[in-house]
Design a protein around this motif. Sequence first.
Motif, PDB file in Angstrom:
ATOM      1  N   PHE A  57       0.856  -1.185   0.000  1.00  0.00           N
ATOM      2  CA  PHE A  57       0.000   0.000   0.000  1.00  0.00           C
ATOM      3  C   PHE A  57       0.892   1.234   0.000  1.00  0.00           C
ATOM      4  O   PHE A  57       2.064   1.192   0.397  1.00  0.00           O
ATOM      5  N   GLU A  61      -4.042   6.148  -1.617  1.00  0.00           N
ATOM      6  CA  GLU A  61      -4.865   4.957  -1.813  1.00  0.00           C
ATOM      7  C   GLU A  61      -5.986   4.898  -0.776  1.00  0.00           C
ATOM      8  O   GLU A  61      -5.793   5.240   0.390  1.00  0.00           O
ATOM      9  N   TYR A  63      -8.987   2.320   0.833  1.00  0.00           N
ATOM     10  CA  TYR A  63      -9.411   0.935   1.007  1.00  0.00           C
ATOM     11  C   TYR A  63     -10.706   0.893   1.813  1.00  0.00           C
ATOM     12  O   TYR A  63     -10.924   1.723   2.716  1.00  0.00           O
ATOM     13  N   LYS A 126      -9.832  -2.052  -2.920  1.00  0.00           N
ATOM     14  CA  LYS A 126      -8.912  -0.950  -3.175  1.00  0.00           C
ATOM     15  C   LYS A 126      -9.496  -0.135  -4.318  1.00  0.00           C
ATOM     16  O   LYS A 126      -9.725  -0.657  -5.406  1.00  0.00           O
ATOM     17  N   TYR A 167     -12.535  -0.526  -9.458  1.00  0.00           N
ATOM     18  CA  TYR A 167     -11.904  -0.844  -8.181  1.00  0.00           C
ATOM     19  C   TYR A 167     -11.369  -2.276  -8.237  1.00  0.00           C
ATOM     20  O   TYR A 167     -11.668  -3.033  -9.164  1.00  0.00           O
TER      21      TYR A 167
END
Length: 294
Positions: A57, A61, A63, A126, A167
Motif C-alpha cells: 500500500f 490509496e 481501502y 482498493k 476498483y
Amino acid sequence: MKLTYKQTEKRPENSFLARQDRMPYIGQDWHFHKELELIYFIKSTGTRYVGNSIGNFGPGEVYLIGSNVPHLFRNDREYYADKLEDEAVDLVVIKFEADFLGAAFLDLTEAKKLHALFQVANKGIKFSKAATYLVHNHILGLVGSKGLSSIIGLLKILDILSISENYKTLCLEAITNTFNQNEKDRMARIVSYLNENFENKIELDQVAEIACMTPNAFCRYFKKRTHKSFTQYLNEIRLRHACKLLIEGEMQVATVCYQSGFNTLTNFNRQFKALMKITPSEYMDRYNKKMETV
C-alpha cells in the motif's frame, strides 16, 4: 500472527468514527471488528494483509474493509528501525456499522448500490485513483465535522464510492464466511452476552461457561484476543452506556451509575474519570455547553 478482536472506538454521542492520524509508524496488529473501515493513506507505505491476500500500500490509496474481515497494515522496516519524523504516517480512518442509519436503511431502493458495496467489501476493496481524487476533499472534510453534516458527509463519500466501477477486490471470496469462523462465533457469543447483560451483575464463571472454558483459561484467552482484561472490557461497555445516558440528560449521575451496571457511585466515578479523563458531571456539562453553541 495472532488474531484479535478490536472493540469499537466511537463515542456514544456519535454514530460513527472519523479521525486523522499523524504518527511515526502504524502500530497495529492482525485484528477484526464489527465496523466496516474506510482507510485513506495520505502519506505512508508498507505491506497490507487483508483476509488471505497480501500486497503493498502507498500514499493516495483508499481501502474499504468489510465487517469482521481480518486485516493489518504494516509499514516498511525503515519506519520502525530508523525512527523517521513524527508525522511519517498521515492517514484518515472512518469506521461505521452497515446499519448506522437504522436496520431498514439498506433495504431502501436508493441504497441498493450501497448495500452491494458493503457486500463486496467482505473481499476487501482498493479503489481507483479516479475514485480517490473524487473523495479526497470529502474525506478530509469529514474529520472534525459534527452533527447532521457529518452524516451527510459520510453518505456523500459512500455514494461516490458505491457508483465507482473501477476498483480492485483483494480476496477471491468473501472472507467473513470463511476465515476462522469458530473463533469469531465464540467472540460473538461473548460480546453479545456482555452487551445484553452489562446492566446486571456478571460473574466470570458465567462468561467462561459461554466460551466453554475454565475461568483461568477464559481470562488468558480474552486478554490475548482483545488486549484487555475481562473486567476492563466490561467496564468500558458500561461506561459507553453511561455516556449515552448522561448526554440524554434525563437522569441524575447516581441513577446513571446503577443503570449502567455499577454497584457503587465511588467506583463509577473512578472508572469514568480513568477512561474519559473527566468526571461524569463535567462530561454532562461539557456536552450541554457544546449543544448550546451548535
